[in-house]
Enzyme design. Structure first.
Site, PDB file in Angstrom:
ATOM      1  N   TYR A   1       0.863  -1.176   0.000  1.00 46.65           N
ATOM      2  CA  TYR A   1       0.000   0.000   0.000  1.00 46.65           C
ATOM      3  C   TYR A   1       0.900   1.227   0.000  1.00 46.65           C
ATOM      4  O   TYR A   1       2.070   1.168   0.409  1.00 46.65           O
ATOM      5  CB  TYR A   1      -1.019   0.025   1.134  1.00 46.65           C
ATOM      6  CG  TYR A   1      -0.521   0.073   2.566  1.00 46.65           C
ATOM      7  CD1 TYR A   1       0.535   0.869   2.983  1.00 46.65           C
ATOM      8  CD2 TYR A   1      -1.185  -0.663   3.563  1.00 46.65           C
ATOM      9  CE1 TYR A   1       0.936   0.925   4.307  1.00 46.65           C
ATOM     10  CE2 TYR A   1      -0.791  -0.614   4.876  1.00 46.65           C
ATOM     11  CZ  TYR A   1       0.262   0.188   5.250  1.00 46.65           C
ATOM     12  OH  TYR A   1       0.655   0.249   6.564  1.00 46.65           O
TER      13      TYR A   1
ATOM     14  N   GLU B   1       1.977  -0.887  -6.206  1.00 47.24           N
ATOM     15  CA  GLU B   1       1.543  -0.036  -5.091  1.00 47.24           C
ATOM     16  C   GLU B   1       0.034   0.185  -5.204  1.00 47.24           C
ATOM     17  O   GLU B   1      -0.474   0.548  -6.265  1.00 47.24           O
ATOM     18  CB  GLU B   1       2.259   1.316  -5.126  1.00 47.24           C
ATOM     19  CG  GLU B   1       3.736   1.256  -4.791  1.00 47.24           C
ATOM     20  CD  GLU B   1       4.004   1.312  -3.294  1.00 47.24           C
ATOM     21  OE1 GLU B   1       3.035   1.396  -2.513  1.00 47.24           O
ATOM     22  OE2 GLU B   1       5.193   1.271  -2.913  1.00 47.24           O
TER      23      GLU B   1
ATOM     24  N   HIS C   1       4.426  -6.819   0.920  1.00 50.99           N
ATOM     25  CA  HIS C   1       5.678  -6.197   1.359  1.00 50.99           C
ATOM     26  C   HIS C   1       6.056  -6.682   2.756  1.00 50.99           C
ATOM     27  O   HIS C   1       7.232  -6.886   3.057  1.00 50.99           O
ATOM     28  CB  HIS C   1       5.513  -4.674   1.343  1.00 50.99           C
ATOM     29  CG  HIS C   1       6.803  -3.931   1.306  1.00 50.99           C
ATOM     30  ND1 HIS C   1       6.868  -2.558   1.415  1.00 50.99           N
ATOM     31  CD2 HIS C   1       8.094  -4.348   1.180  1.00 50.99           C
ATOM     32  CE1 HIS C   1       8.135  -2.177   1.338  1.00 50.99           C
ATOM     33  NE2 HIS C   1       8.901  -3.237   1.200  1.00 50.99           N
TER      34      HIS C   1
ATOM     35  N   ASP D   1       2.527  -3.608   5.150  1.00 54.43           N
ATOM     36  CA  ASP D   1       1.612  -3.522   4.014  1.00 54.43           C
ATOM     37  C   ASP D   1       1.669  -4.758   3.118  1.00 54.43           C
ATOM     38  O   ASP D   1       2.687  -5.450   3.099  1.00 54.43           O
ATOM     39  CB  ASP D   1       1.916  -2.252   3.197  1.00 54.43           C
ATOM     40  CG  ASP D   1       3.358  -2.169   2.696  1.00 54.43           C
ATOM     41  OD1 ASP D   1       4.277  -2.379   3.499  1.00 54.43           O
ATOM     42  OD2 ASP D   1       3.566  -1.868   1.497  1.00 54.43           O
TER      43      ASP D   1
END
Length: 229
Positions: free
Chosen positions: A25, A89, A131, A141
């Site tokens: 994120y 992302e 991640h 995230d």
């Protein structure tokens, strides 16, 4: 699948073939700020794609190049995760700025993108990770609200095992050895346990190894994990 070009100067050459997808994120107050940072030469960070909350997909770095999204990280036998992965992302303020569920339109777009990349590079489900999986001591995230189950049901991620679970009764050191075998860096044991829970048992992230954690991990190490049907 429409992709908008928004080039970032933050990339270099790969030294490994593409075998992974890493989901993040953005962890900033809004998507505009996050995209600006990912394109800022001074920030020295980037990703291949950004998925906005309305489902818009931006490409910042061409796939054949190495984007700078994972930082110091490890997964299975890979230490240069940036070289081996495509980084995506997902716009969300994250834990620091009001973490919230991911809108359906956004998740739908992530699914389309992951499906396309997975098929083109023949990436295994076990190498589609968050991640926090590859950098457990540093990152949380995409977090416990990310709907991994939706991806798993489409065979775009490993499922949370739910069937025929058996407790192997591992000691803490035995569990950590199994967790390392699965793929995690366990040098920070608590962080690794919490990262595993955040991904596969998100309703209770306490860093404690219990029977449920042991059963889930054992099932994930078997050839065909079953669950999330």
């Amino acid at each position: 699948m429409k992709v908008i070009e928004a080039p970032s100067p933050n990339f270099d050459d790969r030294s490994l073939p593409i075998t992974m997808i890493v989901l993040h994120y953005t962890g900033m107050q809004d998507g505009e700020s996050a995209i600006a940072r990912l394109r800022d030469p001074a920030a020295k960070v980037s990703s291949h794609y950004v998925v906005a909350e309305d489902g818009t997909i931006l490409r910042l770095v061409e796939e054949e190049m190495r984007a700078w999204h994972a930082g110091a990280s490890h997964w299975r036998d890979v230490d240069d995760v940036n070289s081996a992965s495509i980084g995506i992302e997902i716009v969300n303020p994250g834990h620091e700025f009001g973490y919230r569920p991911f809108p359906d339109e956004q998740v739908d777009a992530v699914i389309r993108l992951v499906h396309d990349i997975k098929d083109r590079y023949e990436i295994t489900r076990g190498n589609i990770v968050g991640h926090s999986d590859v950098a457990p001591a540093r990152k949380r995230d995409p977090g416990e609200l990310f709907p991994w189950g939706r991806l798993a049901r489409l065979r775009l991620a490993l499922p949370r095992p739910t069937k025929n679970l058996v407790d192997p009764m591992w000691s803490q050191s035995g569990f950590l050895l199994a967790l390392e075998r699965f793929g995690y860096d366990v040098s920070d044991a608590m962080a690794a346990i919490m990262a595993f829970q955040r991904r596969f048992r998100p309703e209770l992230i306490d860093g404690e190894i219990d029977a449920e954690c042991r059963m889930i991990l054992l099932a994930l190490l078997l050839p065909k994990p079953q669950g999330d049907d």
